[in-house]
Design a protein around this motif. Structure first.
Motif, mmCIF file in Angstrom:
data_model
loop_
_atom_site.group_PDB
_atom_site.id
_atom_site.type_symbol
_atom_site.label_atom_id
_atom_site.label_comp_id
_atom_site.label_asym_id
_atom_site.label_seq_id
_atom_site.Cartn_x
_atom_site.Cartn_y
_atom_site.Cartn_z
ATOM 1 N N THR A 113 51.579 34.627 -43.733
ATOM 2 C CA THR A 113 50.755 34.813 -45.101
ATOM 3 C C THR A 113 49.622 35.853 -44.505
ATOM 4 O O THR A 113 49.082 35.959 -43.475
ATOM 5 N N HIS A 117 45.976 37.907 -45.148
ATOM 6 C CA HIS A 117 44.750 37.487 -45.606
ATOM 7 C C HIS A 117 43.786 38.674 -45.291
ATOM 8 O O HIS A 117 43.749 39.166 -44.154
ATOM 9 N N ARG A 177 49.344 32.747 -40.160
ATOM 10 C CA ARG A 177 48.044 33.427 -40.964
ATOM 11 C C ARG A 177 47.666 34.551 -40.193
ATOM 12 O O ARG A 177 47.340 34.505 -39.076
ATOM 13 N N SER A 230 47.961 37.238 -49.457
ATOM 14 C CA SER A 230 47.843 36.226 -50.305
ATOM 15 C C SER A 230 46.407 35.997 -50.783
ATOM 16 O O SER A 230 46.150 35.516 -52.078
ATOM 17 N N ASP A 231 45.330 36.253 -50.173
ATOM 18 C CA ASP A 231 44.032 36.182 -50.809
ATOM 19 C C ASP A 231 43.137 37.251 -50.101
ATOM 20 O O ASP A 231 43.440 38.036 -48.923
ATOM 21 N N LEU A 262 45.089 39.614 -59.735
ATOM 22 C CA LEU A 262 44.333 38.964 -58.997
ATOM 23 C C LEU A 262 43.678 37.783 -59.883
ATOM 24 O O LEU A 262 43.417 38.011 -60.787
ATOM 25 N N HIS A 288 40.135 35.380 -59.725
ATOM 26 C CA HIS A 288 38.843 35.463 -59.150
ATOM 27 C C HIS A 288 38.726 33.982 -58.687
ATOM 28 O O HIS A 288 38.856 32.719 -59.550
ATOM 29 N N LYS A 289 38.186 33.821 -57.381
ATOM 30 C CA LYS A 289 37.959 32.393 -56.906
ATOM 31 C C LYS A 289 36.530 32.344 -56.902
ATOM 32 O O LYS A 289 36.114 30.858 -56.803
ATOM 33 N N SER A 319 35.757 36.277 -53.731
ATOM 34 C CA SER A 319 36.959 35.816 -53.143
ATOM 35 C C SER A 319 38.324 35.913 -54.406
ATOM 36 O O SER A 319 37.832 35.708 -55.521
ATOM 37 N N TYR A 320 39.452 36.394 -54.049
ATOM 38 C CA TYR A 320 40.382 36.605 -54.986
ATOM 39 C C TYR A 320 41.750 35.955 -54.278
ATOM 40 O O TYR A 320 41.969 36.439 -53.183
ATOM 41 N N GLU A 321 42.467 35.439 -55.348
ATOM 42 C CA GLU A 321 44.008 35.219 -54.733
ATOM 43 C C GLU A 321 44.877 36.077 -55.411
ATOM 44 O O GLU A 321 44.593 36.578 -56.546
ATOM 45 N N VAL A 322 45.749 36.596 -54.722
ATOM 46 C CA VAL A 322 46.558 37.483 -55.235
ATOM 47 C C VAL A 322 47.735 36.618 -55.997
ATOM 48 O O VAL A 322 48.656 35.869 -55.446
#
Length: 178
Positions: free
Chosen positions: A3, A5, A111, A130-131, A157, A159-160, A173-176
Motif C-alpha cells: 500500500t 501512504h 507499506r 491508501s491514506d 477522501l 477525513h480522519k 489525515s485522510y483515507e482514500v
C-alpha cells in the motif's frame, strides 16, 4: 498487498515547493520540539518511493536523512549510477508506478511512503494511495509546484482528523476511498 501512504507539507495555497524546487519557507516553520508525527508514520514504512524532483531537492539539503530504502522513479536517473555516498540506500528505476510497486511487493515490502508531487499525483490516479497526512504551513506562495492538480478523475477522501500546532501548522489525515 503493498500500500502507498503520503506524509507531506504544503503551503496554504497548495504548493510543496517554489517553482525552483526550493523549500526554504517550509524549513523556517519547522520548530524544534514540535512533534508532527513523522517518526510514528515512518516506523511502519518499509520503503520510500519518490520522483527525481524530490530526490534532487533532498540531495541539495546535505546529509541523506531517509532511514528506509528509497526507490527513485526517473527515466533520466535510471541511466545513471547512484552516488557512492548513498549507495545501498537508494535505487533508481524507470519502471512505471504499477511495476515499481509490484517489484517492491515481491521483495517483501508492505507499506511504501510515496513522496513528491508528481509521484503522489500519479499514484492517486492509479488508486495506489491508501491514506494521506497533509500538513498545511501558514504561508501563501502564490506560485510553485502543486501537490495536486491535473487529475483526470475525482479522488474521494474520508477525513480522519485534524490537529493544529503552536507554530501555526495544521495537519489533516485522510483515507482514500476506493
Amino acid at each position: 498487498m503493498i500500500t502507498g501512504h503520503v506524509f507531506i507539507a504544503t503551503s496554504l495555497d497548495g504548493f510543496i515547493a517554489r517553482e525552483s524546487g526550493e523549500i526554504d519557507w517550509l524549513l523556517k516553520h519547522d520548530q524544534a520540539g514540535e512533534d508532527h508525527g513523522y517518526d510514528d508514520f515512518i516506523r511502519d514504512i518499509d520503503v520510500t518511493v519518490m520522483g527525481r524532483g524530490t530526490y534532487e531537492a533532498v540531495r541539495s539539503m546535505g546529509d541523506w536523512f531517509y532511514t528506509r530504502p528509497v526507490l527513485v522513479l526517473s527515466e533520466q536517473l535510471a541511466q545513471q549510477e547512484v552516488p557512492s555516498e548513498i549507495h545501498g540506500k537508494v535505487r533508481f528505476s524507470d519502471k512505471p508506478p504499477e511495476e515499481a510497486m509490484a517489484m517492491l511487493q515481491s521483495e517483501g515490502a508492505r507499506r511504501a511512503y510515496v513522496d513528491g508531487g508528481r509521484i503522489i499525483q500519479s499514484f492517486l490516479q492509479l488508486d495506489m494511495i491508501s491514506d494521506m497526512v497533509i500538513t498545511r504551513v501558514p504561508i501563501l506562495l502564490g506560485t510553485g509546484r502543486p501537490l495536486f492538480g491535473g487529475g483526470q478523475r475525482d479522488v474521494a477522501l474520508a477525513h480522519k482528523g485534524t490537529r493544529s500546532f503552536p507554530s501555526g501548522l495544521v495537519q489533516s489525515s485522510y483515507e482514500v476511498i476506493k
